[in-house]
Design an enzyme around this catalytic site. Structure first.
Site, PDB file in Angstrom:
ATOM      1  N   GLU A 129      47.093  27.529  29.235  1.00  0.00           N
ATOM      2  CA  GLU A 129      46.217  26.949  30.246  1.00  0.00           C
ATOM      3  C   GLU A 129      47.053  26.606  31.479  1.00  0.00           C
ATOM      4  O   GLU A 129      48.134  26.039  31.320  1.00  0.00           O
ATOM      5  CB  GLU A 129      45.538  25.676  29.738  1.00  0.00           C
ATOM      6  CG  GLU A 129      44.510  25.170  30.745  1.00  0.00           C
ATOM      7  CD  GLU A 129      43.736  23.933  30.250  1.00  0.00           C
ATOM      8  OE1 GLU A 129      43.962  23.473  29.119  1.00  0.00           O
ATOM      9  OE2 GLU A 129      42.913  23.449  31.022  1.00  0.00           O
ATOM     10  N   GLY A 269      51.387  16.655  28.653  1.00  0.00           N
ATOM     11  CA  GLY A 269      51.347  15.856  27.427  1.00  0.00           C
ATOM     12  C   GLY A 269      51.113  16.690  26.170  1.00  0.00           C
ATOM     13  O   GLY A 269      51.862  16.607  25.209  1.00  0.00           O
ATOM     14  N   ASN A 273      44.955  24.087  22.176  1.00  0.00           N
ATOM     15  CA  ASN A 273      44.733  25.426  21.621  1.00  0.00           C
ATOM     16  C   ASN A 273      43.944  25.351  20.310  1.00  0.00           C
ATOM     17  O   ASN A 273      44.229  24.510  19.459  1.00  0.00           O
ATOM     18  CB  ASN A 273      46.072  26.096  21.327  1.00  0.00           C
ATOM     19  CG  ASN A 273      47.050  25.912  22.451  1.00  0.00           C
ATOM     20  OD1 ASN A 273      46.794  26.315  23.569  1.00  0.00           O
ATOM     21  ND2 ASN A 273      48.152  25.245  22.161  1.00  0.00           N
ATOM     22  N   HIS A 305      42.490  12.786  22.195  1.00  0.00           N
ATOM     23  CA  HIS A 305      42.061  13.614  23.329  1.00  0.00           C
ATOM     24  C   HIS A 305      42.066  15.097  22.970  1.00  0.00           C
ATOM     25  O   HIS A 305      41.068  15.793  23.168  1.00  0.00           O
ATOM     26  CB  HIS A 305      42.989  13.348  24.523  1.00  0.00           C
ATOM     27  CG  HIS A 305      42.643  14.130  25.750  1.00  0.00           C
ATOM     28  ND1 HIS A 305      41.884  13.618  26.772  1.00  0.00           N
ATOM     29  CD2 HIS A 305      42.953  15.393  26.120  1.00  0.00           C
ATOM     30  CE1 HIS A 305      41.749  14.527  27.716  1.00  0.00           C
ATOM     31  NE2 HIS A 305      42.390  15.623  27.347  1.00  0.00           N
ATOM     32  N   GLU A 306      43.162  15.577  22.410  1.00  0.00           N
ATOM     33  CA  GLU A 306      43.243  17.017  22.091  1.00  0.00           C
ATOM     34  C   GLU A 306      42.262  17.365  20.979  1.00  0.00           C
ATOM     35  O   GLU A 306      41.639  18.418  21.004  1.00  0.00           O
ATOM     36  CB  GLU A 306      44.664  17.422  21.701  1.00  0.00           C
ATOM     37  CG  GLU A 306      45.749  17.074  22.727  1.00  0.00           C
ATOM     38  CD  GLU A 306      45.442  17.480  24.156  1.00  0.00           C
ATOM     39  OE1 GLU A 306      44.750  18.491  24.375  1.00  0.00           O
ATOM     40  OE2 GLU A 306      45.889  16.763  25.080  1.00  0.00           O
ATOM     41  N   HIS A 309      38.783  17.718  22.335  1.00  0.00           N
ATOM     42  CA  HIS A 309      38.587  18.972  23.073  1.00  0.00           C
ATOM     43  C   HIS A 309      37.991  20.081  22.204  1.00  0.00           C
ATOM     44  O   HIS A 309      37.418  21.027  22.722  1.00  0.00           O
ATOM     45  CB  HIS A 309      39.925  19.480  23.620  1.00  0.00           C
ATOM     46  CG  HIS A 309      40.230  19.041  25.027  1.00  0.00           C
ATOM     47  ND1 HIS A 309      39.289  19.060  26.032  1.00  0.00           N
ATOM     48  CD2 HIS A 309      41.393  18.625  25.610  1.00  0.00           C
ATOM     49  CE1 HIS A 309      39.859  18.642  27.165  1.00  0.00           C
ATOM     50  NE2 HIS A 309      41.122  18.374  26.941  1.00  0.00           N
ATOM     51  N   GLU A 328      37.698  17.978  31.049  1.00  0.00           N
ATOM     52  CA  GLU A 328      38.715  16.927  31.111  1.00  0.00           C
ATOM     53  C   GLU A 328      38.121  15.537  31.356  1.00  0.00           C
ATOM     54  O   GLU A 328      38.503  14.577  30.699  1.00  0.00           O
ATOM     55  CB  GLU A 328      39.779  17.267  32.157  1.00  0.00           C
ATOM     56  CG  GLU A 328      40.599  18.517  31.818  1.00  0.00           C
ATOM     57  CD  GLU A 328      41.276  18.473  30.451  1.00  0.00           C
ATOM     58  OE1 GLU A 328      41.335  17.397  29.828  1.00  0.00           O
ATOM     59  OE2 GLU A 328      41.727  19.546  29.986  1.00  0.00           O
TER      60      GLU A 328
HETATM   61  N1  B3K Z   1      44.276  20.934  28.821  1.00  0.00           N
HETATM   62  C1  B3K Z   1      45.667  20.560  28.866  1.00  0.00           C
HETATM   63  C2  B3K Z   1      46.250  20.602  30.217  1.00  0.00           C
HETATM   64  C3  B3K Z   1      46.746  21.932  30.662  1.00  0.00           C
HETATM   65  C4  B3K Z   1      47.521  21.794  31.954  1.00  0.00           C
HETATM   66  C5  B3K Z   1      47.850  23.087  32.572  1.00  0.00           C
HETATM   67  N2  B3K Z   1      48.708  22.949  33.712  1.00  0.00           N
HETATM   68  C6  B3K Z   1      45.892  19.205  28.300  1.00  0.00           C
HETATM   69  C7  B3K Z   1      44.727  18.316  28.204  1.00  0.00           C
HETATM   70  O1  B3K Z   1      44.172  17.869  29.171  1.00  0.00           O
HETATM   71  O2  B3K Z   1      44.320  18.062  27.105  1.00  0.00           O
HETATM   72 ZN    ZN Z   2      42.373  17.423  28.273  1.00  0.00          ZN
END
Ligand code: B3K
Ligand code: ZN
Length: 880
Positions: A129, A269, A273, A305-306, A309, A328
C-alpha cells in the site's frame, strides 16, 4: 530542480479500469540479491469501461523484464512499449478472457525505499500500500481491480525456512537439499495493495480464537527468536479485538488463519494485508521491563486497528486512493472505540483530542491543508495524513453522535450488506448511513469536501426578566489552499448547563427538558434559547469534543475554575483546566514580551491544589488534569509563534506550581510509588501516571532531594514506565548525574532496538541548551542508522518535530541540519524523507528572521537535482 515536473492526479479524472483481473498466480524464486517473479494473470475487458483501446497498460517500476506471453505465445519487442513507469501491450484480445504471463526480476537488497519487496534485517518482506505492488511486477495496481491470488514461494531452506503469504497454506515441499517451496491461496478477492509475502528465520507464537459461530481460528505471531518473549500482549490484544468486533459490530473473522509478522524496518506502524499483517516491531513487542504503559496501549490500539481493517478496508475497500478515509477514518474511529472500551473512556478521548488539536489542527491551518477526501495528489503516500486519519475519524464520530449508537450500527450493517466484496467511495458509506436511518446528510457531506478547521464564536446572554439564556453561535472556516470560500458545516454541539452548586441545571429547549442536548449548528449564525432558568447557569459547551472545531467563548478564570471542579462531562472538566492554564500562560507571555516581572495567579494554584487533594477513582484522569498544555499546542494558538516565550512561561508555571504545592506533590508521589511491575491493570497504570507527573513537577525545583528521588527511581525501577519517566525528567534538567544515567541506560539496553530508540528520542527532545550538539554527535553514534526508519524518527524526527526551543534556534542551525538529512533520506527512502520535511512546512507562523531561514532551506530542498515526487510535493506546496 527535478528532470520533469511530476504529474498531479485528480479525483475528477477517475474512470473505471479498462480491464479486470480475475485470478493471479504468482511464483517467486526468492533471493535477497535477485528475485525472479513469474506472474500469470487471467484478464478480460471490463464491461463497465468507457474506453475502446485495444491496448493494455500495466503499471511497473524498477523491474527487469525477462519475458512476456499472451495465451502461451511470446510477445516480440515491437508488440509492447516499456518505460520507467509502465508496460504498454499494443494489442490484446477484446472479446474473451486471456492469460498474460510475465517474468521479471527485482533486487530486494537494493530496495532502501522499503516499498515493494525488500530486506529487513535477515528477512524478506513486502509493503504494497498504496502503490508498492508495481515494484514487484507489472499489474493493474489500483484498488478497484480485485483478484483472487495463488502464490508459490521458493527459497533457500537455511536462510528462509518460513515462507508466508496471504490466505491458507495449500501445499509445499522440497525442491532439492537446499531449496524448498510453499503455495498459498487466498479465497477472497483483493486489490494488489493487500498482497504480502514474508520469508525468513522466524519463530511463531501461536494461539487460537473461537468465533461467535464456533469456528476455530489459528493465530500466529512471527518474530525473530530473541523476541519470542515479547509477544504475549500483542496476542491478547488480537483476541480482545476479535471478540470486540463481534460484540460491537457483529463482524466475524473470515479465514482460518490470522498471521502477524514483526519487522525492524518499516515506513509506518503496520499494514493490514489480508490474513498476513506486517507490523513495525514497535507495535508488537512488549515486556514489562522494555515497554511503557503507553507502549502497551499503542500496541493494543494498532493490533486492533489492523484487525478491524479486515472488514473496513479489506472486505470493503476503496474505489480509488482519494477515498482513503473511507477505510482509515472509519477504522481509526473503530480502534478509538475499542481502546476506550478496554481502558478509561475519559482518558482515551482526551488523548485523542489532544493529538488532533496539536497536530491535525496545525495541518489544517497550514500550506498542506486538504479535505478529508482530497481532490488531487502528486504522491499518494503523502496523503496518509492526520486529516485523512484523525479528522476522518472525528467525522465518523460525528455521524455516530448524530445517529446515536443504534442508528449508527443499523447504518453500518447496511453498509456491510450492500458493499461486501466491493471497492467503493465515501459517498457510498454516508449513503448507507442515511438510507438506514432516513437521515439527510447532504450538508454534513461538507466535512468530507471542505478543508480547514471551523471556528465557533459563541456569545451568551442571560435575560433575567424572562429567565432565559440565549446562546449565539457564529461559525466560520478560514480559507485553505484552493478553497477561498466555505459553506456552513452541519456541526453537532453537545451542551450541558450547571447551577450555582455545580449540579446539572435542566435544559428547557423546544418545550422539553433534559440534562444534556445536542444542538445542530447549521447556519453561519444561529441563536439557541433555553427557558426556565431562575439564575444564570454556567455553560458547558462542546461536551466530549463533539465536533473537531475551535471553540471561542469569553470566559472568566472563575468560570473555568468552577467547571474544572464541577463539570460532570469528563472531557469538558479537563478542558476547563487546560483553558485556565492557557489563559494564565498567555498572560505571562505578554508580560515576558513586555519585559515585566512574572507572577502566578493564586487561582491556578488553588485549582491545581484541589485536583491534588480531591479523590479520584481514575488516577490516569487525575494525572491528565494536572498536565499543563504542551508547548506545541500553545504554539498553535499564537499569531506569531514565539517558541522561547512559550517555553519560559510554561516552565515558570510548572516551577511555581511545584514550589507552592510541593508537599502535595510529595504526598501523592510517596502514596503511589510502589513496585508493581508487570501489573497492567488500569489502576496500577493510573498510580504510575500520577506518581510520575508529580515527579515531573518536583524535579523542576532542582533541589538535591528531588534530584535524588528521580535517580533512585531510575536505578530501582523494575518496569520501563518508571525507568523512562525518571530518565526523561533527568535528561530534561540540569541533574548532575545526567550523563551517568544516560550511559547506564544505554549499556543496560543496548541489545533492545526499541529501547535504544527511546534513548535517542529522549536526548533529541531535551529542552536543555546543548541539545543540538548532542543530536549531532548522536548522528555519529554507532547505533544510529539512517536506513532504519524507527531510528530516523527517534532522532531526526523527534528533534525537528518535538523540540521547539532547540529546533527553532535563532541562528537556523536546526533548519539547515534538517534539510541536510532530508536530502540524504530523499535518495534512500522518499517516504521517510517527505515526513521529515513537515518540520519546515509551518514556516509562515514564525517571526521574520526565522521565516527567511526556514524558507531558504525549503528552497534548497526544492532545487535538489534528484528530488523524489514525495519530497517535491511537500516542499513545493509548503513554499507556495
Ligand atoms: N494502511 C496502512 C498504511 C499504509 C501507508 C502507505 N504509505 C496502515 C494502516 O493505516 O493501517
Ligand atoms: Zn489503517
Amino acid at each position: 530542480m527535478r528532470d520533469a515536473s511530476p504529474q498531479t492526479v485528480y479525483l475528477k479524472d477517475y474512470t473505471p479500469p479498462e480491464y479486470l483481473i480475475e485470478t493471479v498466480e504468482l511464483n517467486f524464486d526468492l533471493d535477497e540479491q535477485l528475485t525472479i517473479v513469474r506472474s500469470s494473470l487471467s484478464l478480460q475487458r471490463n464491461p463497465q469501461s468507457k474506453h475502446q483501446n485495444l491496448a493494455l497498460s500495466l503499471m511497473g517500476e524498477e523491474l527487469q523484464l525477462i519475458s512476456l506471453a499472451i495465451d502461451g505465445v511470446s510477445l516480440d519487442e515491437d508488440e509492447y512499449t516499456l518505460d520507467k513507469e509502465s508496460l504498454l501491450i499494443h494489442k490484446v484480445p477484446q472479446d474473451r478472457a486471456f492469460q498474460l504471463k510475465i517474468e521479471n526480476s527485482i533486487s530486494p537488497a537494493a530496495n532502501t525505499a522499503l516499498e515493494g519487496l525488500y530486506l529487513s534485517s535477515q528477512m524478506l518482506c513486502t509493503q504494497c500500500e498504496a502503490q508498492g505492488f508495481r515494484k514487484i511486477t507489472w499489474f493493474l495496481d489500483r484498488p478497484d481491480v480485485m483478484s483472487r491470488y495463488k502464490v508459490t514461494l521458493s527459497a533457500a531452506k537455511d536462510k528462509y525456512p518460513v515462507l508466508l503469504s496471504n490466505g491458507n497454506k495449500i501445499a509445499g515441499g522440497d525442491i532439492d537439499q537446499n531449496r524448498h517451496w510453499v503455495t498459498w491461496e487466498d479465497p477472497f478477492a483483493k486489490p494488489s495493495y493487500l498482497f504480502a509475502l514474508v520469508a525468513g528465520q522466524l519463530e511463531a507464537v501461536s494461539d487460537e480464537f473461537v468465533t461467535h459461530s464456533g469456528r476455530r481460528i489459528e493465530l500466529q505471531i512471527f518474530v525473530e527468536s530473541h523476541n519470542v518473549d515479547k509477544c504475549a500482549h500483542a496476542m491478547q490484544s488480537l483476541k480482545n479485538a476479535m471478540r470486540w468486533d463481534e460484540e460491537t459490530y457483529g463482524l466475524e473473522y473470515d479465514l482460518d488463519l490470522y498471521m502477524i509478522v514483526a519487522v525492524d524496518h518499516f515506513n509506518m506502524g503496520a499494514m493490514e494485508n489480508k490474513g498476513l499483517n506486517i507490523f513495525n516491531t514497535k507495535f508488537v513487542l512488549a515486556r514489562p521491563d522494555t515497554a511503557t504503559d503507553s507502549d502497551y496501549e499503542y500496541i493494543e490500539g494498532v493490533i486492533g486497528h489492523e484487525y478491524f481493517h479486515n472488514w473496513t478496508g479489506n472486505r470493503i475497500t476503496c474505489r480509488d486512493w482519494f477515498q482513503l478515509s473511507l477505510k482509515e477514518g472509519f477504522t481509526v474511529f473503530r480502534d478509538q472505540q475499542f481502546s476506550a472500551d478496554r481502558s478509561s473512556k475519559a482518558v482515551k478521548r482526551i488523548a485523542d483530542v489532544n493529538a488532533l488539536r496539536t497536530r491535525q489542527f496545525a495541518e489544517d491551518a497550514g500550506p498542506l491543508a486538504h479535505p478529508v477526501r482530497p481532490e488531487a495528489y502528486i504522491e499518494i503516500n503523502n496523503f496518509y495524513t492526520l486529516t485523512v486519519y484523525e479528522k476522518g475519524a472525528e467525522v465518523v464520530r460525528m455521524l455516530h453522535t448524530l445517529l446515536g449508537p443504534e442508528g449508527f450500527r443499523k447504518g453500518c450493517d447496511l453498509y456491510f450488506a450492500r458493499h461486501d466484496g466491493q471497492a467503493v467511495t465515501c459517498e457510498d458509506f454516508v449513503n448507507a448511513l442515511e438510507t438506514a436511518n432516513q437521515a439527510d446528510f447532504s450538508q454534513f457531506w461538507l466535512w468530507y469536501s471542505q478543508a480547514g478547521t471551523p471556528v465557533l464564536d459563541v456569545t451568551e446572554h442571560y435575560d433575567a426578566a424572562n429567565q432565559q439564556l440565549h446562546l449565539t453561535i457564529k461559525q466560520s472556516c478560514p480559507a485553505t489552499p484552493g478553497q477561498a470560500q466555505k459553506a456552513p458545516f452541519h456541526i453537532p454541539v453537545k451542551l450541558g448547563l450547571l447551577s450555582d452548586d455545580g449540579s446539572a441545571a435542566p435544559i428547557w429547549f423546544n418545550q422539553q427538558s433534559s440534562n444534556e442536548i445536542t444542538l445542530h449548528v447549521t447556519a453561519a449564525e444561529q441563536t439557541f434559547s433555553f427557558a426556565n432558568l431562575a439564575q444564570a447557569p454556567v455553560v458547558s459547551l462542546l461536551r466530549g469534543f463533539s465536533a473537531p472545531v475551535i471553540l471561542k467563548m469569553e470566559r472568566s478564570l472563575e468560570d473555568l475554575a468552577f467547571l474544572l471542579r464541577h463539570d460532570s462531562d469528563t472531557f469538558n472538566r479537563w478542558e476547563a483546566g487546560q483553558q485556565l492554564a492557557i489563559k494564565v500562560i498567555f498572560e505571562l507571555i505578554k508580560n515576558l514580551q513586555n519585559q515585566q516581572a512574572l507572577q502566578l495567579t493564586p487561582l491556578l494554584v488553588d485549582a491545581w491544589r484541589n485536583i491534588l487533594q480531591d479523590k479520584f477513582s481514575d488516577l490516569s484522569y487525575q494525572a491528565m488534569l494536572l498536565s499543563l498544555p504542551e508547548e506545541s499546542y500553545l504554539a498553535g494558538l499564537m499569531e506569531v509563534i514565539d517558541v522561547d516565550a512559550i517555553h519560559e512561561a510554561r516552565e515558570f508555571v510548572r516551577i511555581s506550581l511545584a514550589k507552592q504545592l510541593q508537599t502535595e506533590f510529595q504526598r501523592l508521589y510517596t502514596l503511589y510509588h510502589r513496585d508493581e511491575s508487570g501489573n497492567f491493570q488500569a489502576d496500577a497504570i493510573g498510580r504510575r501516571r500520577l506518581k510520575n507527573i508529580c515527579l515531573n513537577y518536583l524535579i523542576s525545583l532542582e533541589t538535591p532531594e528531588n534530584y535524588e528521588l528521580a535517580e533512585r527511581q531510575f536505578y530501582s525501577a523494575g518496569n520501563m514506565t518508571d525507568q523512562m519517566a525518571a530518565l526523561a525528567t533527568i535528561a530534561n534538567s540540569r541533574h548532575p548525574a545526567k550523563a551517568r544515567s544516560l550511559d547506564s541506560f544505554y549499556h543496560q539496553w543496548r541489545r533492545e532496538a526499541l529501547v535504544i530508540d527511546k534513548w535517542f528520542a529522549l536526548q533529541a527532545t531535551s529542552s536543555m541548551p546543548n541539545t543540538f550538539a548532542t543530536v549531532q554527535s548522536l548522528m555519529r553514534h554507532h547505533a544510529f542508522d539512517i536506513k532504519t526508519p524507527n531510528r530516523v524518527r527517534a532522532l531526526i524526527g523527534a528533534f525537528s518535530q518535538s523540540n521547539p526551543v532547540n529546533f527553532h534556534a535563532k541562528n537556523g542551525e536546526g533548519y539547515a541540519f534538517l534539510a541536510d538529512q532530508v536530502l540524504v533520506l530523499n535518495d534512500l527512502n522518499p517516504q521517510i524523507a517527505s515526513r521529515m520535511v513537515t518540520g519546515l512546512a509551518q514556516w509562515r507562523r514564525y517571526d521574520e528572521e526565522r521565516q527567511i531561514l526556514m524558507k531558504q532551506q525549503l528552497q534548497r530542498i526544492v532545487s535538489y537535482a534528484h528530488l523524489s515526487k514525495d519530497v517535491y510535493e511537500i516542499a513545493s506546496k509548503s513554499l507556495a
